[in-house]
Motif scaffolding. Structure first.
Motif, PDB file in Angstrom:
ATOM      1  N   PHE A  80      -7.056   5.701  -2.790  1.00  0.00           N
ATOM      2  CA  PHE A  80      -6.866   6.143  -4.172  1.00  0.00           C
ATOM      3  C   PHE A  80      -7.544   5.203  -5.160  1.00  0.00           C
ATOM      4  CE2 PHE A  80      -2.907   4.247  -2.645  1.00  0.00           C
ATOM      5  CZ  PHE A  80      -2.755   3.174  -3.509  1.00  0.00           C
ATOM      6  N   VAL A  81      -8.102   4.101  -4.674  1.00  0.00           N
ATOM      7  CA  VAL A  81      -8.955   3.276  -5.526  1.00  0.00           C
ATOM      8  C   VAL A  81     -10.418   3.637  -5.317  1.00  0.00           C
ATOM      9  CG1 VAL A  81      -9.693   0.938  -6.045  1.00  0.00           C
ATOM     10  CG2 VAL A  81      -7.301   1.395  -5.602  1.00  0.00           C
ATOM     11  N   MET A  91      -4.640  -5.506  -7.293  1.00  0.00           N
ATOM     12  CA  MET A  91      -4.100  -5.054  -6.013  1.00  0.00           C
ATOM     13  C   MET A  91      -5.024  -5.440  -4.872  1.00  0.00           C
ATOM     14  SD  MET A  91      -2.407  -1.505  -4.995  1.00  0.00           S
ATOM     15  CE  MET A  91      -3.603  -0.591  -4.141  1.00  0.00           C
ATOM     16  N   ALA A  92      -6.324  -5.223  -5.063  1.00  0.00           N
ATOM     17  CA  ALA A  92      -7.260  -5.536  -3.979  1.00  0.00           C
ATOM     18  C   ALA A  92      -7.207  -7.027  -3.648  1.00  0.00           C
ATOM     19  CB  ALA A  92      -8.670  -5.119  -4.384  1.00  0.00           C
ATOM     20  N   SER A  99      -6.643  -2.167 -10.111  1.00  0.00           N
ATOM     21  CA  SER A  99      -7.240  -2.124  -8.768  1.00  0.00           C
ATOM     22  C   SER A  99      -7.640  -3.516  -8.326  1.00  0.00           C
ATOM     23  CB  SER A  99      -8.484  -1.245  -8.739  1.00  0.00           C
ATOM     24  OG  SER A  99      -8.289  -0.077  -9.451  1.00  0.00           O
ATOM     25  N   MET A 155     -13.856  -5.200   6.215  1.00  0.00           N
ATOM     26  CA  MET A 155     -12.625  -5.780   5.677  1.00  0.00           C
ATOM     27  C   MET A 155     -12.295  -5.138   4.329  1.00  0.00           C
ATOM     28  SD  MET A 155     -10.540  -8.568   6.165  1.00  0.00           S
ATOM     29  CE  MET A 155      -9.362  -9.449   5.171  1.00  0.00           C
ATOM     30  N   LEU A 173       0.826  -1.206   0.000  1.00  0.00           N
ATOM     31  CA  LEU A 173       0.000   0.000   0.000  1.00  0.00           C
ATOM     32  C   LEU A 173       0.858   1.253   0.000  1.00  0.00           C
ATOM     33  CD1 LEU A 173      -3.052  -0.363   2.363  1.00  0.00           C
ATOM     34  CD2 LEU A 173      -2.981   0.146  -0.060  1.00  0.00           C
ATOM     35  N   LEU A 195      -4.070  -7.790  -1.705  1.00  0.00           N
ATOM     36  CA  LEU A 195      -4.133  -7.315  -0.318  1.00  0.00           C
ATOM     37  C   LEU A 195      -5.057  -8.202   0.513  1.00  0.00           C
ATOM     38  CD1 LEU A 195      -4.348  -3.467  -0.909  1.00  0.00           C
ATOM     39  CD2 LEU A 195      -2.375  -4.801  -0.258  1.00  0.00           C
ATOM     40  N   PHE A 196      -6.196  -8.571  -0.072  1.00  0.00           N
ATOM     41  CA  PHE A 196      -7.107  -9.473   0.627  1.00  0.00           C
ATOM     42  C   PHE A 196      -6.394 -10.768   0.991  1.00  0.00           C
ATOM     43  CE2 PHE A 196     -11.032  -7.328  -1.047  1.00  0.00           C
ATOM     44  CZ  PHE A 196     -11.519  -7.057   0.203  1.00  0.00           C
ATOM     45  N   ASN A 198      -4.079 -10.453   3.843  1.00  0.00           N
ATOM     46  CA  ASN A 198      -4.808 -10.307   5.104  1.00  0.00           C
ATOM     47  C   ASN A 198      -5.364 -11.632   5.590  1.00  0.00           C
ATOM     48  OD1 ASN A 198      -4.551  -7.627   5.927  1.00  0.00           O
ATOM     49  ND2 ASN A 198      -5.948  -6.967   4.321  1.00  0.00           N
ATOM     50  N   PHE A 199      -5.947 -12.414   4.654  1.00  0.00           N
ATOM     51  CA  PHE A 199      -6.506 -13.707   5.047  1.00  0.00           C
ATOM     52  C   PHE A 199      -5.408 -14.638   5.526  1.00  0.00           C
ATOM     53  CE2 PHE A 199     -10.266 -12.753   2.231  1.00  0.00           C
ATOM     54  CZ  PHE A 199     -11.140 -12.662   3.291  1.00  0.00           C
ATOM     55  N   ASP A 233      -4.396 -13.579   8.994  1.00  0.00           N
ATOM     56  CA  ASP A 233      -5.378 -14.007   9.996  1.00  0.00           C
ATOM     57  C   ASP A 233      -5.292 -15.507  10.220  1.00  0.00           C
ATOM     58  OD1 ASP A 233      -6.195 -11.476  10.302  1.00  0.00           O
ATOM     59  OD2 ASP A 233      -8.059 -11.663   9.158  1.00  0.00           O
ATOM     60  N   ILE A 260     -13.447   5.329  -8.111  1.00  0.00           N
ATOM     61  CA  ILE A 260     -14.626   4.492  -8.336  1.00  0.00           C
ATOM     62  C   ILE A 260     -15.899   5.218  -7.876  1.00  0.00           C
ATOM     63  CG2 ILE A 260     -15.786   2.373  -7.607  1.00  0.00           C
ATOM     64  CD1 ILE A 260     -13.055   1.028  -7.667  1.00  0.00           C
ATOM     65  N   THR A 295      -9.026  -2.844   3.434  1.00  0.00           N
ATOM     66  CA  THR A 295      -8.051  -3.334   2.462  1.00  0.00           C
ATOM     67  C   THR A 295      -7.884  -2.409   1.270  1.00  0.00           C
ATOM     68  OG1 THR A 295      -8.872  -5.495   3.079  1.00  0.00           O
ATOM     69  CG2 THR A 295      -7.358  -5.398   1.245  1.00  0.00           C
ATOM     70  N   ILE A 296      -8.996  -1.876   0.775  1.00  0.00           N
ATOM     71  CA  ILE A 296      -8.895  -1.099  -0.465  1.00  0.00           C
ATOM     72  C   ILE A 296      -8.490   0.332  -0.146  1.00  0.00           C
ATOM     73  CG2 ILE A 296     -10.180  -0.276  -2.453  1.00  0.00           C
ATOM     74  CD1 ILE A 296     -11.696  -2.810  -2.427  1.00  0.00           C
ATOM     75  N   PRO A 297      -7.382   0.791  -0.720  1.00  0.00           N
ATOM     76  CA  PRO A 297      -6.879   2.126  -0.393  1.00  0.00           C
ATOM     77  C   PRO A 297      -7.756   3.222  -0.979  1.00  0.00           C
ATOM     78  CG  PRO A 297      -5.581   1.146  -2.135  1.00  0.00           C
ATOM     79  CD  PRO A 297      -6.535   0.091  -1.681  1.00  0.00           C
TER      80      PRO A 297
END
Lengths: 311, 314
Positions: B144-145, A288-289, A285, B136, A244, A292-293, A296-297, A300, B149, B140-142
């Protein structure tokens, strides 16, 4: 207690021999693999990483070849037909404002983002673990001083210093690694110090001391292996925050340079053309999302696996 | 309490000092001066400019001069925006940033606490799982995204509500009109809202299982009073200690949000100054931000001490 014959005893002993000891790690990995979200995340991340590594093989286009005949073209399967043009061939994600293939660029972006994530996290791991372990192990005045320094650094708005660093020194990938890594080590140092404080009171450390093991060897051989669990969990959670930070810098135009790219750069470019060419924003996006998910998973999942009492 | 405040304020001095020194040193380490141009100026003119900005003095003198000026709240001239001093630019930008940031924090606290409480009340039910998965995503989603949107959805396409076509401006300040504030504030607030919702959910679940809440229920107090009068008071406490970090990350987020929505706040100045290598401006903004973060952290800690009788600040 009933009578136990000699034969029963030997049977008991043989039985005991057959029992295989389960280490923390075997236990943890069993719990980890029972966690579906974490396993799925590992698989997805693996696929993204392999695609990033094999990027040149997966597409006939190179990440920096400009094609003025295909400027901001949608992929051929794009549902909306009010787009300037469609890119045929293997332009699965369409093309950007310079006619470069977005699919390859997203994968090259993945290379940079993942590399920054891993290297900068490693830098922070190295600094944080050595700092925290030394501070906690030696204790006393030094510990107080070292933690006071961490407190002071904690209250600095650090991203600003990364920005200054990137501006003052010529932007380079290595500086990016170092700068972000040097920012992220503070929490790691605190965690490691706390763990070290509790581990160093245990009997086996006392035994090591009594048998004359030197301080640095105790840290390396006995303390660090025993605190690795929470550290691993924190590392998995550091990687996404590093990714990030990198994309944040790249988004502001302070990260990697053209024609090299990262997800932050792609997202920034996509954001400028969101009305005319939304795919330029959507695909980077999305990658990247998802990444990142996944981290995180996994983080956890690792926490649940390594620290079952904290569920 | 007073003694604690004094000690914290005094404790902030070395931190601020470190920030000022670090940014000063970094600035001077930069290769090339702020007035380097493609065409070299005649040496005499170059010398005059440097003399004008005291750049020809030895470094320690410059450092003390800078400290002296700072003590008089003078951040020096902007190297690139020559018509303004850094102080003037910050004065123009700060109200804009403060307005967005404050609105975002308030929005994040109110909605975050509400969602967190709802999730805790319906613990392990659909509402809880739904809110937590959305949180969540928010974490997670910054921004700038989310910013582009949301701009696309609400700004470009617009919404049709009850026959009215509603579309928000995609950017610009427009003297702080509410319409222009909505999108940036929401984008800025979303991640914090998600974190606060998680935080409040966790603490509320704990509080709702505590003995005094059970006592309040047992004596027949209506459920809404148990929640508002008893549970929320203790359940919202961790939120107060999160305020400091929240402010810091909202400030960081404002860099992006002001850039995307074209708002004339100091975050945008900072990015422009950083790209243009306007070192005095960069330093001025960093020092302003750092002071803000330190001050707000202190305020949050003091507030915590006031709200939680178990905490004694010494």
């Amino acid at each position: 207690m009933t009578d136990v014959t000699a034969g029963d005893k030997s049977a008991l002993i043989i039985g005991a021999r057959d029992v295989v000891g389960r280490s923390l790690w075997i236990d943890a990995s069993r719990r980890m693999f029972a966690n579906r979200a974490a396993v799925a995340s590992i698989i997805i991340l693996g696929i993204i990483a392999v695609m990033a590594l094999l990027a040149p093989l997966l597409s006939p286009y190179s990440y920096d070849s400009i094609n003025y005949h295909l400027i901001s073209c949608a992929p051929f399967w794009w549902p909306d037909h009010h787009v300037p043009c469609f890119a045929g061939g293997a332009h699965w994600f369409g093309t950007d404002a310079l006619g470069r293939d977005l699919f390859v660029r997203v994968l090259y972006g993945a290379r940079v983002s993942l590399a920054v994530g891993l290297v900068a996290t490693f830098v922070s791991l190295f600094i944080g673990v050595s700092y925290g372990a030394i501070s906690g192990f030696i204790g006393g005045r030094l510990d107080e001083l070292m933690m006071r320094i961490v407190d002071v650094l904690y209250s600095l708005p650090f991203i600003f210093f990364v920005i200054i660093l990137m501006v003052v020194f010529d932007r380079s990938l290595w500086l990016l690694f170092l700068a972000i890594g040097a920012v992220e080590w503070l929490t790691m140092a605190r965690i490691v110090r706390g763990l070290t404080l509790s581990v160093k009171e245990t009997e086996f450390i006392e035994a090591a001391r009594a048998s004359g093991v030197r301080g640095h060897m105790i840290i390396l051989r006995h303390i660090i292996p025993n605190i690795i669990g929470p550290v691993v969990v924190y590392v998995t959670l550091t990687i996404p925050s590093v990714i990030l930070a990198e994309s944040f810098l790249s988004f502001l135009g302070l990260g990697v340079r053209e024609p090299l790219t990262s997800w932050g750069v792609l997202i920034a470019n996509g954001a400028y053309q969101i009305e005319t060419a939304p795919w330029l924003l959507i695909f980077p996006s999305l990658f990247m999302a998802v990444t990142l998910f996944c981290f995180n998973f996994i983080g956890d999942g690792l926490r649940d696996a390594l620290d079952p009492k904290d569920r | 309490m007073l003694a604690y405040t004094m000690r914290r304020v005094l404790g902030a001095v070395p931190t601020l000092f470190a920030i000022i020194t670090l940014s000063f040193v970094l600035m001077r380490l930069a290769p090339g001066g702020p007035f380097d141009q493609a065409r070299r100026l005649p040496p005499q003119i170059e010398h005059n400019i440097e003399h004008d900005y005291h750049l020809d003095e030895p470094l320690y003198r410059q450092y003390f001069r800078y400290l002296d000026n700072l003590a008089h709240l003078n951040f020096g001239p902007s190297y690139k925006n020559r018509a303004f001093t850094v102080g003037e630019l910050i004065e123009i930008g700060l109200p804009v940033s403060a307005r967005i940031g404050l609105s975002a924090i308030i929005l994040a606290i109110v909605l975050g606490a509400a969602f967190g409480t709802i999730a805790a009340l319906w613990h392990n039910r659909i509402a809880d799982h739904g809110i937590m998965s959305i949180a969540m995503v928010g974490i997670t989603i910054p921004n700038f995204v989310t910013a582009p949107i949301l701009t696309l959805i609400f700004g470009v396409y617009g919404l049709s509500l009850f026959g009215h076509h509603l579309s928000l401006p995609v950017g610009g300040w427009n003297d702080g009109a509410l319409r222009n504030l909505i999108l940036p504030v929401i984008v800025l607030a979303l991640p914090q809202m998600a974190i606060i919702a998680r935080l409040v959910r966790g603490s509320m679940i704990e509080v709702l299982h505590s003995n005094y809440v059970r006592t309040a229920r047992a004596k027949g107090l209506p459920s809404h009073l148990v929640i508002t009068r008893h549970a929320l008071r203790a359940g919202l406490l961790p939120l107060v200690s999160y305020l400091g970090p929240a402010v810091a990350s909202i400030l960081t987020g404002s860099l992006v949000v002001e850039q995307i929505f074209g708002l004339p706040g100091i975050g945008r100045y900072f990015v422009q100054a950083a790209v243009n290598r306007d070192y005095t401006m960069v330093m001025g903004v960093v020092i302003t931000y750092a002071t803000l973060v330190i001050a707000l952290n202190l305020a949050a800690d003091l507030l915590y001490g006031i709200l939680d009788p178990r905490v004694r600040l010494r």
